[in-house]
Enzyme design. Structure first.
Site, short mmCIF file in Angstrom:
data_model
loop_
_atom_site.label_atom_id
_atom_site.label_comp_id
_atom_site.label_asym_id
_atom_site.label_seq_id
_atom_site.Cartn_x
_atom_site.Cartn_y
_atom_site.Cartn_z
N LYS A 1 0.84 -1.20 0.00
CA LYS A 1 0.00 0.00 0.00
C LYS A 1 0.88 1.26 0.00
O LYS A 1 0.70 2.15 -0.79
CB LYS A 1 -0.92 -0.03 1.22
CG LYS A 1 -1.77 1.20 1.36
CD LYS A 1 -2.70 1.07 2.53
CE LYS A 1 -3.32 2.42 2.86
NZ LYS A 1 -4.24 2.35 3.98
N GLU B 1 10.87 -4.29 4.10
CA GLU B 1 11.01 -5.70 3.73
C GLU B 1 10.64 -5.90 2.26
O GLU B 1 11.34 -6.59 1.51
CB GLU B 1 10.08 -6.58 4.59
CG GLU B 1 10.46 -6.67 6.05
CD GLU B 1 9.73 -5.62 6.89
OE1 GLU B 1 9.52 -4.48 6.40
OE2 GLU B 1 9.40 -5.93 8.06
N GLY C 1 -4.53 -2.22 5.24
CA GLY C 1 -3.74 -3.36 4.75
C GLY C 1 -4.41 -4.69 5.02
O GLY C 1 -4.52 -5.55 4.14
N ARG C 2 -4.91 -4.90 6.25
CA ARG C 2 -5.46 -6.21 6.59
C ARG C 2 -6.86 -6.42 6.00
O ARG C 2 -7.44 -7.49 6.16
CB ARG C 2 -5.46 -6.40 8.11
CG ARG C 2 -6.11 -5.30 8.92
CD ARG C 2 -5.73 -5.41 10.39
NE ARG C 2 -6.21 -4.30 11.20
CZ ARG C 2 -5.60 -3.13 11.33
NH1 ARG C 2 -4.48 -2.89 10.66
NH2 ARG C 2 -6.09 -2.18 12.12
N GLU D 1 -3.95 -6.77 15.28
CA GLU D 1 -3.63 -5.42 14.82
C GLU D 1 -4.85 -4.50 15.01
O GLU D 1 -4.70 -3.31 15.29
CB GLU D 1 -3.18 -5.42 13.35
CG GLU D 1 -2.02 -4.49 13.08
CD GLU D 1 -1.37 -4.66 11.71
OE1 GLU D 1 -0.17 -4.96 11.66
OE2 GLU D 1 -2.05 -4.46 10.68
N HIS E 1 -2.44 -33.52 17.76
CA HIS E 1 -1.22 -34.19 18.21
C HIS E 1 -0.21 -33.19 18.77
O HIS E 1 0.97 -33.49 18.88
CB HIS E 1 -0.62 -34.99 17.05
CG HIS E 1 -1.59 -36.01 16.53
ND1 HIS E 1 -1.74 -37.25 17.11
CD2 HIS E 1 -2.53 -35.92 15.56
CE1 HIS E 1 -2.70 -37.90 16.48
NE2 HIS E 1 -3.21 -37.12 15.55
N LYS F 1 9.46 0.72 13.26
CA LYS F 1 9.87 1.17 11.92
C LYS F 1 10.62 2.50 12.03
O LYS F 1 11.66 2.69 11.42
CB LYS F 1 8.65 1.39 11.02
CG LYS F 1 7.91 0.14 10.63
CD LYS F 1 6.78 0.50 9.66
CE LYS F 1 5.77 -0.62 9.53
NZ LYS F 1 4.60 -0.24 8.76
O1 F6P Z 1 3.53 -3.00 9.78
C1 F6P Z 1 2.18 -3.22 9.69
C2 F6P Z 1 1.63 -2.84 8.35
O2 F6P Z 1 1.47 -1.47 8.25
C3 F6P Z 1 0.33 -3.57 8.11
O3 F6P Z 1 -0.76 -2.95 8.63
C4 F6P Z 1 0.33 -3.70 6.62
O4 F6P Z 1 -0.56 -4.70 6.23
C5 F6P Z 1 1.77 -4.05 6.36
O5 F6P Z 1 2.48 -3.27 7.29
C6 F6P Z 1 2.28 -3.82 4.96
O6 F6P Z 1 2.22 -2.47 4.57
P1 F6P Z 1 2.34 -2.07 3.05
O7 F6P Z 1 1.21 -2.66 2.32
O8 F6P Z 1 2.29 -0.56 3.04
O9 F6P Z 1 3.64 -2.57 2.52
#
Ligand code: F6P
Length: 511
Positions: free
Chosen positions: A201, A207, A261-262, A347, A378, A492
């Site tokens: 987003k 990452e 995002g979620r 979250e 198990h 972050k």
């Molecule tokens: O670190 C949490 C977060 O902001 C989530 O809410 C989101 O889904 C994820 O990082 C990824 O963010 P982006 O889509 O901006 O890479």
């Protein structure tokens, strides 16, 4: 307002005291129709609440609390696209993403071009599936490596896997910064037929950017003659940032800032699902979710499945002190459901202040955990049956397994039911007079059975929307904002500051 100050909260505290000595088994003995009376269906999903520590009066009291929390107004604000995410001053209108364009309650102008973008990304998915998208060397793309994390990974990955094996292009996912995941995904892939699809987003998530850049390096090393742009696509709310990473604007698919995002798998972030399973399956996914939205919007609170499941969560968290809850899907294809739910619930609900910034005097999000059945039997079921504390459990099963003719699938469901019964009735079901203490299982441990008719796109859509609304209802009752996640920003920011100071070590190392 502190929900614990409401008279309805006190009424529930009293009900808990009254129910304390009553066992789930007693509730069944007193009412032979209990299983039927405490079951309901919504959008093809059937839930059996009868093995919970509730009676009619408790359910009424829980609904009274929901109403006193002005749930109906909060729900209408959510579904109407009002600014419900107050700290970020925007709606959380994911229900619009799955609506049909003919739905009169969605003003397309306010919804910000989502319907046109839906057609655009679904069209691209079909082109990939038809092998009409080619790499720089002219060979059709047959492998899509999706790079994203959190909501930009968990939902699309869960649904892609939940819909089963496909004859379409290979769709793989990479989230972790640890190179092991990207390396394993790219091992054996052909750079000439691979598309790198970055999903972010913000398009600033470290990452995702690092993995994308590493994947581009892999492409350049393995096939230096290729122009990488032809092997890139992106999904984002920040198209200019994707352009900055070398993605062709024609291959950038967007979604509005108000999509959390979620909650984003219903937007262009669902592109991997559409590439793997096709445009029709994606539309079915949306239709299933939309059917659950309609149920949530219109069913009376006392017959409203997301509301009832949420209020059970409130009941156990706030009145019985349950600090965790578990989910066990008896379906390998739903193996990623617990991870998706963890982000959704923890979250959204892991908050310590209410919408006005006042410290909460009540507990909020329990820890969510889970594992697929029968594997969980198990490992964690020992704790669930004989541990010193109990954990409310969602047990999911696929109804059509029972008539599949495949003995293992039929067994899977029998196992699920046996576990639910053993949790509720304990060792008494064995009918043995006296068991040694180490063998005894007390029972009286609550679970909810959730039956999906069949594991297709429509049911998966309805199931995920059910959990989304369940989460929202809990936030509404607790008075918190379900749609921000400021807690994850601190780490972050700290990293960004240390990087700019040229110090990547931990605080101790930095001295
Ligand atoms: O670190 C949490 C977060 O902001 C989530 O809410 C989101 O889904 C994820 O990082 C990824 O963010 P982006 O889509 O901006 O890479």
């Amino acid at each position: 307002m502190n929900p614990a100050d409401l008279p309805e909260w006190h009424a529930l505290a009293q009900r808990r005291r009254a129910l304390e000595p009553i066992r789930i088994a007693d509730l069944f003995d007193d009412d032979p129709r209990r299983a039927e009376r405490f079951s309901l269906e919504a959008a093809g999903i059937r839930a059996d609440l009868s093995r919970n520590r509730i009676d009619d009066g408790t359910l009424r009291a829980l609904i009274d609390l929901a109403r006193a929390s002005r749930l109906e107004r909060q729900r209408d604000d959510l579904l109407g696209g009002a600014v419900v995410n107050t700290t970020e001053a925007r709606p959380a209108w994911h229900t619009a993403l799955r609506a049909d364009p003919s739905n009169p309650s969605i003003d397309p102008l306010r919804a910000g071009g989502i319907f046109a973008e839906r057609e655009r990304f679904l069209g691209f998915a079909e082109q990939v599936r038809a092998r009409a998208v080619t790499g720089a060397g002219g060979a059709p793309i047959d492998t899509v490596v999706c790079i994203g994390i959190g909501g930009s990974d968990l939902g699309p990955r869960l649904v892609t896997e939940a819909l089963g094996a496909t004859a379409g292009p290979r769709v793989r996912f990479v989230a972790n910064l640890d190179p092991a995941e990207l390396d394993a995904t790219l091992a054996g892939a052909n750079p000439r037929t691979t598309l790198l699809l970055a999903i972010s987003k913000s398009f600033t998530t470290l990452e995702t950017l690092e993995n994308l850049r590493a994947a581009v390096r892999w492409l350049q090393q393995r096939a230096p003659e290729l122009e990488p742009t032809r092997h890139l696509a992106a999904v984002t709310s920040q198209p200019q940032k994707a352009v900055g990473e070398g993605v062709d604007p024609q291959r950038i698919f967007t979604f509005p800032e108000w999509v959390g995002g979620r909650f984003s798998l219903w937007s262009a972030c669902g592109l991997p699902i559409a590439i793997a399973h096709g445009r029709l399956a994606f539309r079915e996914l949306l239709a299933g979710a939309s059917a659950m939205d309609a149920h949530f919007a219109h069913a009376p609170l006392s017959e409203n499945l997301p509301v009832l499941l949420a209020m059970l969560g409130v009941w156990y968290s706030n009145f019985w002190g349950a600090r965790s809850r578990a989910v066990v899907p008896y379906s390998q294809r739903l193996a990623r459901l617990p991870a998706w739910l963890q982000q959704l619930e923890m979250e959204s609900l892991g908050k310590r202040v209410d919408r006005d910034g006042a410290a909460l005097a009540i507990e909020t999000a329990p820890v969510v955990w889970g594992e697929v059945g029968t594997n969980a039997q198990h490992s964690v079921f020992q704790f669930l049956h004989q541990g010193t504390s109990w954990v409310p459990l969602d047990i999911l099963l696929v109804a059509e397994n029972e008539t599949s003719g495949e003995p293992r699938l039929e067994l899977l469901n029998r196992f699920a039911l046996a576990q639910a019964d053993a949790l509720a009735w304990g060792d008494s079901l064995l009918g043995e007079a006296e068991l040694a203490p180490y063998r005894a299982a007390p029972g009286n441990r609550p679970s909810t059975l959730i039956r999906i008719e069949r594991l297709d796109a429509r049911s998966v859509g309805a199931l995920l929307a059910l959990y989304e609304h369940r989460t929202f209802v809990q936030a509404a009752v607790w008075g918190i904002n379900a749609f921000d996640q400021w807690g994850v920003e601190i780490g972050k920011e700290l990293l960004a500051r240390r990087q700019s100071q040229g110090r990547l070590q931990g605080r101790g190392d930095a001295g």
